[in-house]
Design a protein around this motif. Sequence first.
Motif, PDB file in Angstrom:
ATOM      1  N   PHE A   1       1.359  -3.547   3.882  1.00  0.00           N
ATOM      2  CA  PHE A   1       1.480  -2.084   3.869  1.00  0.00           C
ATOM      3  C   PHE A   1       2.834  -1.619   3.363  1.00  0.00           C
ATOM      4  O   PHE A   1       2.912  -0.627   2.627  1.00  0.00           O
TER       5      PHE A   1
ATOM      6  N   ILE B   1       0.824  -1.204   0.000  1.00  0.00           N
ATOM      7  CA  ILE B   1       0.000   0.000   0.000  1.00  0.00           C
ATOM      8  C   ILE B   1       0.860   1.256   0.000  1.00  0.00           C
ATOM      9  O   ILE B   1       0.598   2.210  -0.746  1.00  0.00           O
ATOM     10  N   PHE B   2       1.895   1.284   0.836  1.00  0.00           N
ATOM     11  CA  PHE B   2       2.763   2.455   0.918  1.00  0.00           C
ATOM     12  C   PHE B   2       4.012   2.212   0.067  1.00  0.00           C
ATOM     13  O   PHE B   2       4.894   1.462   0.446  1.00  0.00           O
ATOM     14  N   GLN B   3       4.069   2.878  -1.091  1.00  0.00           N
ATOM     15  CA  GLN B   3       5.133   2.619  -2.048  1.00  0.00           C
ATOM     16  C   GLN B   3       6.401   3.418  -1.762  1.00  0.00           C
ATOM     17  O   GLN B   3       7.508   2.940  -1.996  1.00  0.00           O
TER      18      GLN B   3
ATOM     19  N   LYS C   1       5.489   7.971   2.363  1.00  0.00           N
ATOM     20  CA  LYS C   1       4.201   7.385   2.739  1.00  0.00           C
ATOM     21  C   LYS C   1       4.365   6.394   3.890  1.00  0.00           C
ATOM     22  O   LYS C   1       3.498   6.292   4.773  1.00  0.00           O
TER      23      LYS C   1
END
Length: 334
Positions: free
Chosen positions: A273, A2-4, A8
């Motif tokens: 994530f 989800i967090f690239q 983030k």
Amino acid sequence: MIFQTKQKKVAGLILFSFLLMYCLAASVVYGYVDTSTSTVIDSFTKFNGSNEHIIVQTVRVPRALIAAAVGASLAIAGAILQALTRNPLASPGILGINAGASFFIVCAVVVFSAHSLQVFSWIAFLGAAFAASLVFIIGSIGKEGLTPIKLTLAGVAIGAVFSSLTQGLLVLNETALDEVLFWLAGSVQGRKLEMLTSVLPYLIIAWLGSMLMAGKINLLLLGDDVSRGLGQRTQLVRGILVLIVVLLAGSSVAVAGPIGFVGIVIPHFARAFVGTDYRWVIPYCGVFGGILLLAADIGARFILMPQEVPVGVMTAVIGTPFFIYIARRGGLTK
């Protein structure tokens, strides 16, 4: 994942840390005895000796801190074990830690008539460390040394032996079953802050150690040949990681009993994530693990009020569907 980006991931960690703080506050405020946020604040700033103030200080605050610390520790231990064993279903129980701690507790009750939770905590820690040491020694036998498959098989075997011995003792002594049943289910109810502070130095060492070893875990996941080619001493690294797991899981079991599923489920959420970089997986596991156990403990207070469900039962209810999903999906951790 989800967090690239790094930005983030940092923002997400801060956001979930605030959620962890909210869960800590909710754990202190909500329960069978009706209190409010102002009551909690007054218990520290304007203490008057009332039941509400005493409950906040001596029951709920220790309970919340213990739940957060135990949840974080079990999640980090599970993440490390999944990397060590290349098994997506690995958890502290795979090293026989829960089984060893449980056996030592039952022995203490049956043989020495121990009853104190404070005594239970140290006996459980000793049992967890002893079981993990046996697993490490047995898993290291052979010319290849400690390997993921040997570590897994040794853990399953030692856990089965201790579980069988525990069941045998409980069958022979039903009084012991009554004494330890609530502890064996896993709970943070009735635990005193002294129980956490007694193992906190070990937890701090293990938390810091897991962060420092995160980069080496990344190398291990590339395979032994690649890891050795890059100059890493794989056996030494595995030995240190096993020690960290013993400190994390052993301390958690000593304080709260054998709470399951946290170490299995949370690492998968963390990797969803932030990917497989353990420099991010470990801190996210710590935060997610604390949130899960706090939320489960809050829920456990209201399901059968005024009675309370052991938090270990709640984590089993929450974790079982995810466990089934992970098992059906199969595959190894990357």
